[in-house]
Design a protein around this motif. Sequence first.
Motif, PDB file in Angstrom:
ATOM      1  N   SER A 100      46.055  45.931  40.481  1.00 41.38           N
ATOM      2  CA  SER A 100      46.161  46.971  41.513  1.00 41.38           C
ATOM      3  C   SER A 100      45.173  48.108  41.295  1.00 41.38           C
ATOM      4  O   SER A 100      44.676  48.706  42.255  1.00 41.38           O
ATOM      5  N   TYR A 103      42.035  47.771  43.289  1.00 39.44           N
ATOM      6  CA  TYR A 103      42.096  47.835  44.755  1.00 39.44           C
ATOM      7  C   TYR A 103      42.724  49.123  45.273  1.00 39.44           C
ATOM      8  O   TYR A 103      42.500  49.496  46.427  1.00 39.44           O
ATOM      9  N   ASP A 137      42.584  38.476  40.880  1.00 34.91           N
ATOM     10  CA  ASP A 137      41.639  39.527  41.248  1.00 34.91           C
ATOM     11  C   ASP A 137      40.583  38.975  42.214  1.00 34.91           C
ATOM     12  O   ASP A 137      40.307  39.555  43.275  1.00 34.91           O
ATOM     13  N   THR A 140      41.998  38.265  45.637  1.00 37.71           N
ATOM     14  CA  THR A 140      42.213  39.512  46.368  1.00 37.71           C
ATOM     15  C   THR A 140      40.919  39.999  47.002  1.00 37.71           C
ATOM     16  O   THR A 140      40.893  40.416  48.167  1.00 37.71           O
ATOM     17  N   THR A 160      48.419  42.329  44.507  1.00 32.30           N
ATOM     18  CA  THR A 160      48.139  43.582  43.796  1.00 32.30           C
ATOM     19  C   THR A 160      49.408  44.336  43.407  1.00 32.30           C
ATOM     20  O   THR A 160      49.333  45.463  42.919  1.00 32.30           O
TER      21      THR A 160
END
Length: 605
Positions: A100, A103, A137, A140, A160
């Motif tokens: 997280s 992002y 990752d 995402t 995330t």
Amino acid sequence: MRVEEGFQPPPYIEGNPYTTDPVLQDLLKRLLPSTSLEEIDADLTRFGDVIIPKCRALSARAEPPKIIQYNQWGQRVDDLQTCEAWRGLKAVMQEEGVISNFYERKYGAHSRVYGYTKVLLATGDTQVIFCPLSMTDGCTRVLELLGNPELKRDIIPRLTSRDPTIAFTAGQWMTERPGGSDVSQTETVATAIPNVTSPYGPVYTINGFKWFSSATDSDVALALARTGPISAGSRSLSLFLVPLRRPLLRTPDEPTPSALSNNIRIHRLKSKIGTKIVPTAELELNGSEAYLLGPLNQGVKCITPVLNITRLYSAISSVGYIRKALSIATAYSKVRTVSSGKQLLKDNALHVSVLAKVNLTYRALTHFTFGAAALLGKVECNVATEEEELRLRMLTPAVKAFAAHYSSMAMEECMAALGGMGYMEETGIGRLIDDGLVEKVWEGTIPVLSLDIVRAVSKAGVLEAYLKWVNETLSACPSTLQAKNTSALLLVQQALSLLSKAYKQPVSPLVTRPALFLYSHITSALSLLEHVTWAINTAQPSAELDAEVFRRWVEEGSWGGSLASVAEEVKRSLEASADRVSADAKIVYGDQAKSAVVEIARAHL
């Protein structure tokens, strides 16, 4: 004599992996703005204290996964069972926001440096947990770039999430039996389902066999499949998001769907040298539902962001393995006595010289890899210049290959620094070596990555952008540093001249590998030079030591060679003829060898 009697070897104490690290605090001081540094420094110090009691305890209890393919009634179930410790480690990293952070971008372009520092610190104590997290990752990022509004609404928040009860992880399915890293021979086929719609995009069924699927316990996977004729090779591959179970979205209190609910069967779990804790499997896809991502037949281009991210994770992990092994060896030297118990290893000049060489390698690789991390953060936040984007294209495969190459040698030296204790499983260095070896093959071997750099420099502006950064870095070198490091700086200049010759088109096949090492030695040296320049200009207490590290790295290098020795290998490769290729074939296959490699080489040399 009982074991409790007589001499008792004193246990060593590693301490907080962040506050005891010889490199990271100064590096972050240079790379991060002062407005963020204090907060990040405090969080990393706290995180170091999480690793010691929590991650190490979980890691010690970890057991390899197993697959139950049939139940007692003879029904196919494919029940993949992972241990509680593996799930616990994953949960810790999710709660820490390892994905997280990248992002949420609280620290803007610096979020990558911050997040990758956590990865480096935790690598040695988390049982390869960053294998699935790196692919999560990457997935995402692909959805961020290519996903429709529904995917961004429903899937990205799961990938995330800091809540392990709802967080997703993602796999990556590219490798197949015919081609390995060469995806042009992909056999898996995707077929559009007419008159079927999904909020996540065009619906396809996928049929094929994926040879290596790391993190098979994930929730979704990115997969390449053929949507055009096989004669088109990689130009007829498309990218798909594949749910491992259906329905994909469910609340924590809903029952978990069958492992076969999306027509995916586990043929077997791979038996690997290391990374035994990661469930890597051979998968059959028999009409599995999937959603098209990006344009048709542009799958290789669409999955590139994943490769860039996972290759950098690989590089950071390689450096993280060195950090852990060096931490053990350094701590041991502070408690182990020699010379009839009269001298600690830390006071033995010969022993310290070995640890200094490992430390030198760790410093060079850390600065090298975090230079790439800083550029990736800029690119993702759309603040990178065109030249920085071009530099990152060349840098990414190099840091992955270079760090993996040096990691195993550095860890072996740390193992030997503990003598017989280093060879014991309880010390942990053996597992680090076994797990770290995967970085030499995962996401591309050195020859594969060498060719990737050749492809990069064949594009207009890439080499020019790199050389511009080189000249700026050399020009910024303080005069006091230049005066004391004339020999080292001259070696760099000479190597740069040779590098331009090495990458002159067409590039000889024998040059590609040594050219990667030459580029990496130069770039890692200049990354150290950037740091020395900053240290001198800001009057850092470490400036003199940083200058010594730069000089030694250029003039002495490490076990795998110095800048000068790598330059000599490039020269030999540039001067090589097809006769050398023929001799190579005879050395390997015998006097009567007749190999197509010789004829191919004659066309290039």
